[in-house]
Scaffold this active site. Structure first.
Site, PDB file in Angstrom:
ATOM      1  N   TYR A   1      27.399   7.501  13.379  1.00 57.12           N
ATOM      2  CA  TYR A   1      26.350   7.451  14.398  1.00 57.12           C
ATOM      3  C   TYR A   1      26.267   8.785  15.146  1.00 57.12           C
ATOM      4  O   TYR A   1      25.180   9.352  15.317  1.00 57.12           O
ATOM      5  CB  TYR A   1      26.644   6.314  15.375  1.00 57.12           C
ATOM      6  CG  TYR A   1      25.743   6.287  16.589  1.00 57.12           C
ATOM      7  CD1 TYR A   1      24.443   5.814  16.505  1.00 57.12           C
ATOM      8  CD2 TYR A   1      26.199   6.744  17.830  1.00 57.12           C
ATOM      9  CE1 TYR A   1      23.616   5.781  17.628  1.00 57.12           C
ATOM     10  CE2 TYR A   1      25.382   6.715  18.945  1.00 57.12           C
ATOM     11  CZ  TYR A   1      24.099   6.237  18.842  1.00 57.12           C
ATOM     12  OH  TYR A   1      23.281   6.213  19.949  1.00 57.12           O
TER      13      TYR A   1
ATOM     14  N   ILE B   1      23.601   2.603  28.383  1.00 56.46           N
ATOM     15  CA  ILE B   1      22.431   1.921  28.949  1.00 56.46           C
ATOM     16  C   ILE B   1      22.548   0.436  28.642  1.00 56.46           C
ATOM     17  O   ILE B   1      22.875   0.049  27.513  1.00 56.46           O
ATOM     18  CB  ILE B   1      21.133   2.488  28.342  1.00 56.46           C
ATOM     19  CG1 ILE B   1      21.099   4.019  28.459  1.00 56.46           C
ATOM     20  CG2 ILE B   1      19.930   1.853  29.021  1.00 56.46           C
ATOM     21  CD1 ILE B   1      21.166   4.559  29.867  1.00 56.46           C
TER      22      ILE B   1
ATOM     23  N   GLY C   1      10.839   1.716  17.172  1.00 57.69           N
ATOM     24  CA  GLY C   1      11.967   0.913  17.628  1.00 57.69           C
ATOM     25  C   GLY C   1      11.728   0.379  19.024  1.00 57.69           C
ATOM     26  O   GLY C   1      12.616   0.363  19.877  1.00 57.69           O
ATOM     27  N   ALA C   2      10.495  -0.103  19.247  1.00 58.10           N
ATOM     28  CA  ALA C   2      10.028  -0.362  20.617  1.00 58.10           C
ATOM     29  C   ALA C   2      10.103  -1.811  21.047  1.00 58.10           C
ATOM     30  O   ALA C   2       9.624  -2.134  22.139  1.00 58.10           O
ATOM     31  CB  ALA C   2       8.583   0.118  20.749  1.00 58.10           C
TER      32      ALA C   2
ATOM     33  N   SER D   1      21.541  10.862  21.870  1.00 58.36           N
ATOM     34  CA  SER D   1      22.633  10.174  22.559  1.00 58.36           C
ATOM     35  C   SER D   1      23.638  11.206  23.035  1.00 58.36           C
ATOM     36  O   SER D   1      23.700  12.318  22.492  1.00 58.36           O
ATOM     37  CB  SER D   1      23.323   9.192  21.612  1.00 58.36           C
ATOM     38  OG  SER D   1      24.464   8.607  22.224  1.00 58.36           O
TER      39      SER D   1
ATOM     40  N   ASN E   1      12.192   6.883  18.619  1.00 60.58           N
ATOM     41  CA  ASN E   1      13.306   6.183  19.249  1.00 60.58           C
ATOM     42  C   ASN E   1      14.081   5.281  18.293  1.00 60.58           C
ATOM     43  O   ASN E   1      15.239   4.955  18.562  1.00 60.58           O
ATOM     44  CB  ASN E   1      12.765   5.335  20.413  1.00 60.58           C
ATOM     45  CG  ASN E   1      13.790   4.382  20.963  1.00 60.58           C
ATOM     46  OD1 ASN E   1      14.657   4.760  21.744  1.00 60.58           O
ATOM     47  ND2 ASN E   1      13.709   3.116  20.552  1.00 60.58           N
TER      48      ASN E   1
ATOM     49  N   VAL F   1      10.392   2.888   9.702  1.00 56.41           N
ATOM     50  CA  VAL F   1      10.538   4.339   9.813  1.00 56.41           C
ATOM     51  C   VAL F   1      11.169   4.966   8.571  1.00 56.41           C
ATOM     52  O   VAL F   1      11.053   6.176   8.364  1.00 56.41           O
ATOM     53  CB  VAL F   1      11.361   4.747  11.055  1.00 56.41           C
ATOM     54  CG1 VAL F   1      10.651   4.356  12.334  1.00 56.41           C
ATOM     55  CG2 VAL F   1      12.779   4.178  11.003  1.00 56.41           C
TER      56      VAL F   1
ATOM     57  N   LYS G   1      23.123  11.623  15.600  1.00 54.70           N
ATOM     58  CA  LYS G   1      22.557  12.024  16.891  1.00 54.70           C
ATOM     59  C   LYS G   1      22.657  13.538  17.091  1.00 54.70           C
ATOM     60  O   LYS G   1      21.776  14.151  17.714  1.00 54.70           O
ATOM     61  CB  LYS G   1      23.252  11.261  18.029  1.00 54.70           C
ATOM     62  CG  LYS G   1      22.950   9.765  17.997  1.00 54.70           C
ATOM     63  CD  LYS G   1      21.463   9.528  18.198  1.00 54.70           C
ATOM     64  CE  LYS G   1      20.972   8.205  17.751  1.00 54.70           C
ATOM     65  NZ  LYS G   1      19.538   7.989  17.995  1.00 54.70           N
TER      66      LYS G   1
END
Length: 257
Positions: free
Chosen positions: A156, A189, A11-12, A142, A90, A64, A160
């Site tokens: 979500y 972020i 996920g870069a 997260s 990630n 992934v 996590k």
């Protein structure tokens, strides 16, 4: 900085993943970027090379949610750079859905990427990480789920929290191979995805953070770098919150008291 170690970041191509990859590139790592979108991947490779001055940056398309795809990504990383030392798992998604409207498919889709995708990435990388003198797995979790909650993110947050459950047992199982497994827990972020939440959301988040600012993607990158270094070999099964102090105040009033 000269560094012969190689990192794979899933996920870069955008957001936190791109920030993590850029930090590793600036610190001399060989960097393999992976994601599904080839156009974003080519752009991310170019951007990181330019920003870091490191030419040893390579994008490899991968999904992934498919083990064989991740196996091929790892094989390319090993063939290109001679090995793999660090996996930054990630890749993730964070759609919003309230409980009374959430569908089974929405629940399954987010678990497929965030949890199964993490599992497949780690499994695909294991043989290569065992060959490294200091194998490292760094998971992007997260604060949402493990520590906090937010309406619309029950699915979500569940993924996590699940990642941290995985991390603790994986850290025990892989300790005998000298592989550490740790997690970074970002707060709010500033990324492309967060921009889509709207100015009102961004302003409310800033107001709840003692540092009065959103985090930068490289804040997460440097936390991941700490876990990835050879000198961090006695740290495993741990999670590091990077949130500007967001989870500390009991009330919003406490931030300005």
């Amino acid at each position: 900085m000269i560094n012969s170690r190689t990192v794979l970041v899933t996920g870069a191509t955008l957001g936190i993943g791109k920030g993590i990859a850029n930090v590793f590139a600036k610190n001399g790592y060989n960097v393999v970027l992976s994601a599904r979108n080839a156009a974003h991947g080519a752009q991310a490779e170019q951007d990181i090379k330019a920003a870091s001055g490191n030419e040893k940056v390579l994008f490899v398309a991968g999904d992934v949610t498919r083990f064989e795809s991740m196996r091929q990504v790892v094989a390319t990383a090993v063939a290109t750079f001679g090995g793999l030392d660090v996996l930054c798992a990630n890749a993730g998604m964070f759609p919003s859905a309230k409980l009374d409207a959430m569908t089974e498919q929405e629940w399954d889709d987010i678990f497929a990427v965030n949890v199964k995708g993490m599992l497949f990435s780690v499994q695909a990388a294991l043989d290569a990480l065992r060959q490294s003198p200091a194998g490292r797995v760094v998971i992007t979790s997260s604060i949402t789920g493990p520590v906090t909650g937010f309406p619309g993110w029950a699915h979500y947050g569940s993924t996590k929290a699940a990642q941290l459950g995985f991390m603790r047992t994986a850290a025990i199982e892989l300790a005998r191979d000298g592989i550490t497994v740790n997690a970074v827990l970002p707060g709010n972020i500033y990324t492309e995805g967060l921009q889509g939440m709207g100015d009102a959301y961004l302003d409310s988040m800033k107001a709840s953070i003692p540092m009065k600012r959103l985090g930068d993607v490289e804040d997460i990158g440097y936390a991941a770098l700490f876990f990835a270094q050879e000198t961090s070999g006695y740290v495993t099964g741990q999670s590091l919150i990077v949130d500007g102090g967001q989870i500390l105040p009991e009330t919003l009033e406490a931030v300005d008291a």
